[in-house]
Design a protein around this motif. Structure first.
Motif, PDB file in Angstrom:
ATOM      1  N   ASN A 104       0.828  -1.207   0.000  1.00  0.00           N
ATOM      2  CA  ASN A 104       0.000   0.000   0.000  1.00  0.00           C
ATOM      3  C   ASN A 104       0.860   1.255   0.000  1.00  0.00           C
ATOM      4  O   ASN A 104       0.516   2.264  -0.632  1.00  0.00           O
ATOM      5  N   GLU A 107       2.068   1.742  -3.499  1.00  0.00           N
ATOM      6  CA  GLU A 107       0.965   2.058  -4.413  1.00  0.00           C
ATOM      7  C   GLU A 107       0.369   3.436  -4.129  1.00  0.00           C
ATOM      8  O   GLU A 107      -0.047   4.138  -5.059  1.00  0.00           O
ATOM      9  N   ARG A 110       2.688   5.726  -5.832  1.00  0.00           N
ATOM     10  CA  ARG A 110       2.536   5.593  -7.284  1.00  0.00           C
ATOM     11  C   ARG A 110       1.258   6.281  -7.747  1.00  0.00           C
ATOM     12  O   ARG A 110       1.234   6.942  -8.797  1.00  0.00           O
ATOM     13  N   GLY A 121      -7.942  -1.264  -2.411  1.00  0.00           N
ATOM     14  CA  GLY A 121      -7.025  -2.389  -2.332  1.00  0.00           C
ATOM     15  C   GLY A 121      -7.468  -3.347  -1.239  1.00  0.00           C
ATOM     16  O   GLY A 121      -8.101  -2.940  -0.260  1.00  0.00           O
TER      17      GLY A 121
END
Length: 248
Positions: A104, A107, A110, A121
């Protein structure tokens, strides 16, 4: 505009109190030690730091925490055998911790770089990490809403840069560098060398559009990489990469 500066001190000179700073590294591998030392010397305080860990022993990020310059840390692995400075600060209520699962964490940064407003998620569903967050069932599976992590600055370490700011990393020292470079308003990079011309496009990991300030700081790991590159150029087999902690 991309700038090349002469010292780590100059590289971090824009970082002010209350900034959110993304700091690369998986443990010590890829941690921009010289930039962190310069940040310590700069006097900036009340920082929010994003890193995979919460510092090791008496170097790098651990020293920022020791001097109580970090008000909050967002990380996935805060405690280990030599994280005594974080342990002390946390027990004394002198640092705030936001614990984020490692996937996480990557991400969320990102997503910031990709312009994604939020994402669902599965990690953390049904645990304390999901408390207070929106949960949704999609195709029979439960997901947790996560928001991007953005930084005012990123401090990262790469092996090479070219005159356009394109970056090449050394093996596992790459880790969070690429996503942090995209997630920060201003990305500061220490490199072992700046090459003339441009890097081979096939070797570019972080495009120059994401880099802002570059300072050349030769390190022992850079010497190892140059020796490996020379051996490969001479036709010798490329060595297998050792564990992550050995690639700094």
């Amino acid at each position: 505009m991309l700038e090349f500066v002469d010292s780590a001190k100059e590289a971090v000179s824009r970082i002010t109190d209350d900034s959110t700073v993304l700091i690369g590294g998986f443990g010590n591998a890829g941690q921009p030690m010289e930039l962190i030392d310069a940040l310590l010397d700069s006097g900036a305080t009340n920082l929010t730091v994003v890193n995979n860990n919460a510092g090791q022993a008496d170097a790098g990020l651990a020293l920022l925490i020791k001097e109580r310059r970090v008000a909050k840390i967002i990380c996935s692995f805060p405690r280990q055998s030599d994280s005594w400075h974080f342990d002390e600060a946390y027990r004394n209520g002198e640092i705030e911790l936001e614990l984020v699962p490692q996937g996480n964490l990557a991400e969320r940064m990102r997503a910031a770089g990709a312009g994604i407003g939020a994402f669902f998620g599965p990690t953390g569903y049904g645990t304390e990490l999901a408390e207070g967050k929106e949960v949704r069932e999609i195709d029979g599976k439960h997901y947790v809403l996560e928001h991007p992590i953005r930084g005012d600055f990123a401090l990262i370490k790469a092996y090479q840069a070219d005159q356009y700011g394109n970056l090449r990393y050394r093996k596992t020292a790459r880790n969070f560098g690429p996503v942090m470079a995209t997630a920060a308003e201003h990305t500061i990079v220490q490199v072992d060398e700046v090459v003339e011309g441009c890097l081979d496009p096939e070797n570019v990991v972080t495009p120059g559009i994401y880099t802002d300030t570059i300072v050349t700081i030769p390190t022992a790991s850079g010497e190892k990489q140059r020796a490996e590159d020379a051996a490969v150029a001479a036709g010798q087999p490329k060595p297998c990469a050792p564990s992550a902690g050995q690639q700094n």
